[in-house]
Design an enzyme around this catalytic site. Structure first.
Site, PDB file in Angstrom:
ATOM      1  N   LYS A  13      -1.195  -6.540  -5.353  1.00 52.80           N
ATOM      2  CA  LYS A  13      -1.757  -6.033  -6.618  1.00 52.80           C
ATOM      3  C   LYS A  13      -0.761  -5.121  -7.338  1.00 52.80           C
ATOM      4  O   LYS A  13      -0.513  -5.279  -8.520  1.00 52.80           O
ATOM      5  CB  LYS A  13      -3.067  -5.266  -6.349  1.00 52.80           C
ATOM      6  CG  LYS A  13      -4.139  -6.099  -5.656  1.00 52.80           C
ATOM      7  CD  LYS A  13      -5.437  -5.329  -5.493  1.00 52.80           C
ATOM      8  CE  LYS A  13      -5.331  -4.130  -4.567  1.00 52.80           C
ATOM      9  NZ  LYS A  13      -4.995  -4.466  -3.156  1.00 52.80           N
ATOM     10  N   ARG A  88     -13.782  -0.303  -5.882  1.00 53.73           N
ATOM     11  CA  ARG A  88     -13.785  -0.759  -4.484  1.00 53.73           C
ATOM     12  C   ARG A  88     -15.189  -0.764  -3.898  1.00 53.73           C
ATOM     13  O   ARG A  88     -15.351  -1.181  -2.746  1.00 53.73           O
ATOM     14  CB  ARG A  88     -12.905   0.164  -3.655  1.00 53.73           C
ATOM     15  CG  ARG A  88     -11.483  -0.339  -3.410  1.00 53.73           C
ATOM     16  CD  ARG A  88     -10.757   0.762  -2.671  1.00 53.73           C
ATOM     17  NE  ARG A  88      -9.695   0.350  -1.826  1.00 53.73           N
ATOM     18  CZ  ARG A  88      -8.405   0.338  -2.150  1.00 53.73           C
ATOM     19  NH1 ARG A  88      -8.033   0.644  -3.364  1.00 53.73           N
ATOM     20  NH2 ARG A  88      -7.502   0.019  -1.262  1.00 53.73           N
ATOM     21  N   ARG A 127       5.708  -3.548   4.486  1.00 54.20           N
ATOM     22  CA  ARG A 127       5.769  -2.709   3.276  1.00 54.20           C
ATOM     23  C   ARG A 127       6.404  -1.355   3.584  1.00 54.20           C
ATOM     24  O   ARG A 127       6.083  -0.723   4.576  1.00 54.20           O
ATOM     25  CB  ARG A 127       4.358  -2.497   2.705  1.00 54.20           C
ATOM     26  CG  ARG A 127       4.357  -1.507   1.527  1.00 54.20           C
ATOM     27  CD  ARG A 127       3.136  -1.606   0.654  1.00 54.20           C
ATOM     28  NE  ARG A 127       1.877  -1.346   1.332  1.00 54.20           N
ATOM     29  CZ  ARG A 127       0.680  -1.502   0.763  1.00 54.20           C
ATOM     30  NH1 ARG A 127       0.583  -1.931  -0.477  1.00 54.20           N
ATOM     31  NH2 ARG A 127      -0.417  -1.244   1.439  1.00 54.20           N
ATOM     32  N   ARG A 161       3.920   3.823   4.932  1.00 51.02           N
ATOM     33  CA  ARG A 161       2.739   4.654   4.657  1.00 51.02           C
ATOM     34  C   ARG A 161       1.950   4.892   5.948  1.00 51.02           C
ATOM     35  O   ARG A 161       1.871   4.000   6.783  1.00 51.02           O
ATOM     36  CB  ARG A 161       1.841   3.929   3.647  1.00 51.02           C
ATOM     37  CG  ARG A 161       2.062   4.361   2.215  1.00 51.02           C
ATOM     38  CD  ARG A 161       1.418   3.431   1.219  1.00 51.02           C
ATOM     39  NE  ARG A 161       0.011   3.134   1.480  1.00 51.02           N
ATOM     40  CZ  ARG A 161      -0.728   2.321   0.729  1.00 51.02           C
ATOM     41  NH1 ARG A 161      -0.195   1.725  -0.326  1.00 51.02           N
ATOM     42  NH2 ARG A 161      -1.976   2.095   1.018  1.00 51.02           N
ATOM     43  N   ARG A 172      -8.890  -0.993   7.197  1.00 50.36           N
ATOM     44  CA  ARG A 172      -8.925  -1.146   5.737  1.00 50.36           C
ATOM     45  C   ARG A 172      -9.380  -2.549   5.351  1.00 50.36           C
ATOM     46  O   ARG A 172     -10.084  -2.730   4.363  1.00 50.36           O
ATOM     47  CB  ARG A 172      -7.548  -0.829   5.147  1.00 50.36           C
ATOM     48  CG  ARG A 172      -7.278   0.674   5.139  1.00 50.36           C
ATOM     49  CD  ARG A 172      -5.807   0.980   5.023  1.00 50.36           C
ATOM     50  NE  ARG A 172      -5.227   0.487   3.799  1.00 50.36           N
ATOM     51  CZ  ARG A 172      -3.955   0.128   3.672  1.00 50.36           C
ATOM     52  NH1 ARG A 172      -3.135   0.197   4.699  1.00 50.36           N
ATOM     53  NH2 ARG A 172      -3.509  -0.304   2.519  1.00 50.36           N
TER      54      ARG A 172
END
Ligand code: ADP
Ligand code: ADP
Length: 219
Positions: A13, A88, A127, A161, A172
């Site tokens: 996204k 969300r 990531r 992260r 998540r």
């Protein structure tokens, strides 16, 4: 144009938002980025986000909606926005619709990135993010400069992260399936005939996905 970029954590996204910001000349509103900035500032508000975000749980709706409302009131968002990582929950979707209605606006498009689980795991586990400016990299698909310094801001703090570690990623994803995915059905139902929701195949290269998004927007 008000547009939601929808999809599970790690779908791409944030990456695709960059293209949409250029193409549509409206800002990206990422509640995740805003929350990380707030945490980094050490503010009281930021401290309230800490434990939820570290654990991979959702920040409570009241806090999140308050943050979003203040951002939406900024002049640069007067003509529309790209919502990334918001809404969300159904309560957030309802709040967003009410806020936009108050401004004579509505969600025009929902672009839902469809990415299978194995691709998500591959993307999210690789990531890396710049702690200073938020620039996103991937160890294989878009590696940071060999100098080890961020190509955007020059910082040497390119890190994984804290919520991108395997166990938190699983949490998540479960949160996404339970709380976030039902929103899509809501917008599909509301869309009755006007085709607000477009499913986009989110696999393949960044450029391929961008081309599919551009084609969907032209429809
Ligand atoms: P990703 O890009 O992987 O989807 P985000 O940066 O959007 O992740 O979000 C990171 C974390 O920030 C979430 O796991 C959650 O704790 C918090 N967060 C971000 N947006 C919201 C939101 N709309 N509602 C509740 N929590 C949020
Ligand atoms: P989200 O905002 O949905 O959580 P990101 O845009 O941060 O997702 O992308 C997750 C990771 O996958 C990042 O490391 C990013 O560089 C990488 N990525 C995004 N899109 C692609 C793609 N089409 N192909 C390969 N890697 C991608």
């Amino acid at each position: 144009m008000d547009l939601i970029l929808f999809g599970p954590p790690g779908a791409g996204k944030g990456t695709q938002s960059k293209f949409l910001v250029e193409a549509l000349s409206i800002p990206q509103i990422s509640t995740g980025d805003m929350m990380r900035t707030e945490r980094k500032s050490g503010s009281e508000l930021g401290k309230q986000f800490d434990s939820y975000m570290t654990q991979g749980h959702l920040v409570p709706d009241a806090l999140t909606i308050g943050l979003l409302k203040r951002r939406l009131e900024q002049p640069d968002a007067a003509k529309g926005a790209i919502f990334d990582g918001f809404p969300r929950t159904l309560a957030q979707a309802e709040a967003l619709d009410a806020l936009l209605a108050g401004m004579g606006r509505k969600i025009d498009r929902v672009l839902a990135l469809d990415v299978p689980a194995d691709v998500i795991v591959d993307r999210i586990s690789g990531r890396r993010s710049c702690e200073a400016c938020g620039q996103v990299y991937h160890v294989r698909y878009s590696p940071p400069p060999s100098s080890g310094r961020c190509g955007s801001c020059g910082s040497d703090r390119i890190v994984q992260r804290d919520d991108d570690r395997e166990e938190k990623v699983r949490t998540r994803h479960a949160v996404y399936l339970e709380n976030t995915l039902p929103i899509l059905e809501r917008y599909s139902k509301m869309a009755s005939g006007s085709r607000v929701v477009s499913k986009i195949d989110g696999t393949g290269s960044v450029e391929e996905v961008t081309r599919r998004i551009a084609a969907a927007l032209e429809k």
